[in-house]
Design an enzyme around this catalytic site. Structure first.
Site, short mmCIF file in Angstrom:
data_model
loop_
_atom_site.label_atom_id
_atom_site.label_comp_id
_atom_site.label_asym_id
_atom_site.label_seq_id
_atom_site.Cartn_x
_atom_site.Cartn_y
_atom_site.Cartn_z
CG PHE A 1 3.62 26.51 -28.69
CD1 PHE A 1 4.20 27.75 -28.44
CD2 PHE A 1 3.47 25.63 -27.61
CE1 PHE A 1 4.63 28.10 -27.15
CE2 PHE A 1 3.89 25.97 -26.34
CZ PHE A 1 4.47 27.20 -26.12
CE LYS B 1 -0.47 18.03 -35.62
NZ LYS B 1 -0.70 19.22 -34.76
CD GLU C 1 -3.05 21.83 -31.95
OE1 GLU C 1 -2.00 21.44 -32.52
OE2 GLU C 1 -3.51 21.28 -30.93
NE ARG C 2 -0.54 25.31 -28.21
CZ ARG C 2 -0.15 25.17 -26.96
NH1 ARG C 2 -0.46 26.10 -26.08
NH2 ARG C 2 0.56 24.13 -26.59
CB SER D 1 4.45 18.06 -23.56
OG SER D 1 3.37 17.39 -24.18
CB CYS E 1 12.92 21.88 -25.14
SG CYS E 1 14.18 21.94 -26.41
CD GLU F 1 8.80 21.51 -20.49
OE1 GLU F 1 7.86 20.76 -20.82
OE2 GLU F 1 9.73 21.80 -21.26
#
Ligand code: NAD
Length: 498
Positions: free
Chosen positions: A154, A178, A181-182, A231, A286, A388
């Site tokens: 996201f 893909k 979805e957020r 992640s 990140c 994290e």
């Protein structure tokens, strides 16, 4: 777009846009207000199969399209992205919550990969060595793989998809994206612009979904390669599952990045860089500098300055013209997790010296806000140190020398980035050589490499062999074919000519 509807989140398969209204949806929020602005349809095996088949059908013709023609689509894409730059940046701020300046940066870093992809004919030029033996030539050509897949997180709705598909496409592959979805809206806009740039039907496809769609992609027999960013637990899973199904995989994972402040560092410049590294994009990067290690009493002098800067850091809505220094985090659940980690650390003895837990924004009480937070007296066994956090939280460590700073920077399981602030070339070189991370900054807080260099980490921050973007990206999206050829002079060896 109506709240929770899928009207605004169509699939793009075989060059056609379609809404599949019967699918369950996942809410897309405006994190600045907490309102639901759309619903991401959660596609499954059927939608994935349709997209992969469309990509597979389009592959032979696209693979045979001259690289210069494929590059021309990217030139057009670049022009159209430039035209729509501000509108796309606003969309990123709307669905992600980062500030408009950060959204422009997000798109711009991806835009640079599109520019690199415009050089496809040069990037794909092969190698030839005449006379590898007398009268024998050796030649290497790079060929596309087939259907490639991108699964994205996201936190960089434009940049991360753009790390992947522009290079994959100019190398002659077809693609299925893909997105998270957020944040589906930016990906849809990127796909619309690509279609306008003239990408042939089926060459680029977009599917929406969560784990079910991902699993269908990882196991689909027609998929040849998978690029993933997200992640660490999911990156590890993607690498194992896709590899077990015979795919080539590159999977970037999470991170815990350290910034070392040496006694001779410029205080003003370092404070500016560490603030940006720790709190830019609300820490949802990140490459966030989520821990600072000060060396000696003079290194420690940056801390009061950081605390002062953090306390005056404005937090607010990013969906309006007037922009704050920092926007909200992605969801209420994520804000609560970050808050829980800080609370737990405090209970275990950490000292919160700048506290963003109670931040509120008057005109947006439902937004997902968390202010800039700085924490001292953290210990190796705290979750704050091990996990994290992915929020605007900066851990502070004090050590007495470079040796201990390097040991601390190498202590965790990750290895994405690390930075040092110093005026000493010797200290910088020592740090650069010995820190086990993929991306190093020297007096640069967020050393995210530009498009012509690879972007990926080491250790548990990366699973695979070839890193993303740059020449590594071209190698990932192509396979070498070596031809050894021998030609004879007219009549040579033809016994019937004798
Ligand atoms: P995430 O791992 O939750 O999701 C990433 C993608 O994987 C999404 O598309 C999601 O739908 C899918 N997914 C989620 N759970 C899955 C599962 N169990 N099985 C299969 N697919 C699954 O990551 P996120 O929260 O969207 O993004 C934040 C994370 O991404 C952070 O850890 C951050 O460090 C990392 N990240 C890494 C880099 C890098 O280059 N190393 C860059 C950006 C973000």
């Amino acid at each position: 777009m109506t709240a929770g509807s899928t009207d605004g989140c169509p699939f793009f398969i075989g060059g056609e846009w379609s809404s599949i209204g019967t699918l369950p949806t996942s809410p897309v929020f405006n994190p600045s207000t907490g309102e639901v602005i759309a619903g991401t349809p959660l596609g499954g095996a059927a939608e994935v199969d349709a997209a992969v088949r469309a990509a597979d059908e389009a592959f032979p013709a696209w693979a045979e399209t001259p690289p210069s023609e494929r590059a021309r689509v990217m030139f057009k894409y670049r022009t159209l992205l430039e035209r729509d730059f501000d509108a796309i940046a606003r969309l990123i701020s709307l669905e992600h919550g980062k500030t408009l300046a950060e959204s422009r940066g997000d798109l711009f870093r991806g835009f640079e990969v599109v520019e690199m992809a415009c050089g496809a004919p040069t990037l794909l030029t092969g190698e030839l060595l005449p006379n590898i033996a007398r009268g024998v030539d050796g030649e290497l050509a790079r060929h596309p793989l087939g259907v490639c897949v991108g699964i994205t997180p996201f936190n960089f709705p434009a940049m991360i998809p753009l790390w992947m598909f522009p290079l994959a496409l100019v190398c002659g592959n077809t693609f299925v994206l893909k997105p998270s979805e957020r944040v589906p809206l930016t990906a849809i806009r990127l796909a619309e612009v690509l279609a306008e740039a003239g990408v042939p039907k089926g060459v680029f496809n977009l599917v929406h979904g969560d784990k079910s769609a991902v699993d269908a992609l990882l196991k689909h027999p027609l998929v040849k390669a998978v690029s993933f960013v997200g992640s660490t637990p999911v990156a590890k899973y993607i690498h194992q599952t896709a590899s077990a199904h015979g795919k080539r995989v590159q999977a970037n994972g999470g991170a815990k990045n350290y910034a070392v402040v040496m006694p001779d560092a410029s205080v003003e410049k370092t404070v500016e860089a560490v603030m940006n590294a720790a709190f830019g994009c609300a820490g949802e990067r990140c490459m966030a500098g989520s821990s600072v290690i000060t060396v000696g009493d003079r290194g420690r002098a940056v801390i009061p300055e950081l605390v002062k800067a953090a306390r005056s850091f404005t937090v607010g809505r990013t969906d309006i013209d007037e922009q704050p220094a920092m926007g909200p985090v992605i969801s209420a659940a994520h804000r609560d997790r970050v808050c829980g980690l800080v609370d737990e650390g405090e209970r275990e003895g950490a000292k919160v010296i700048a506290d963003g837990r109670d931040v509120t924004v008057a005109d947006a009480p439902g937004g997902f806000y968390f202010g800039a937070t700085i924490i001292e007296d953290v210990h190796a066994d705290m979750k704050l140190v091990q996990e994290e956090v992915f929020g605007p939280v900066l851990n502070v460590f004090h050590v007495d020398g470079l040796e201990s700073a390097i040991a601390q920077a190498n202590a965790g399981c990750y290895g994405n980035g690390a930075a040092i602030f110093t005026r000493s070339g010797g200290a910088a070189r020592e740090f650069k050589q010995r820190v086990r991370a993929g991306m190093i900054g020297i007096n640069v807080g967020v050393p995210a490499p530009m498009a012509m260099f690879p972007f990926s980490g080491w250790n548990e921050s990366f699973f695979g062999d070839l890193h993303m973007q740059g020449r590594a990206g071209v190698l990932f999206y192509t396979q070498p074919k070596v031809t050894t050829s021998r030609w004879f002079a007219e009549g040579e060896g033809d016994i019937w000519h004798k």
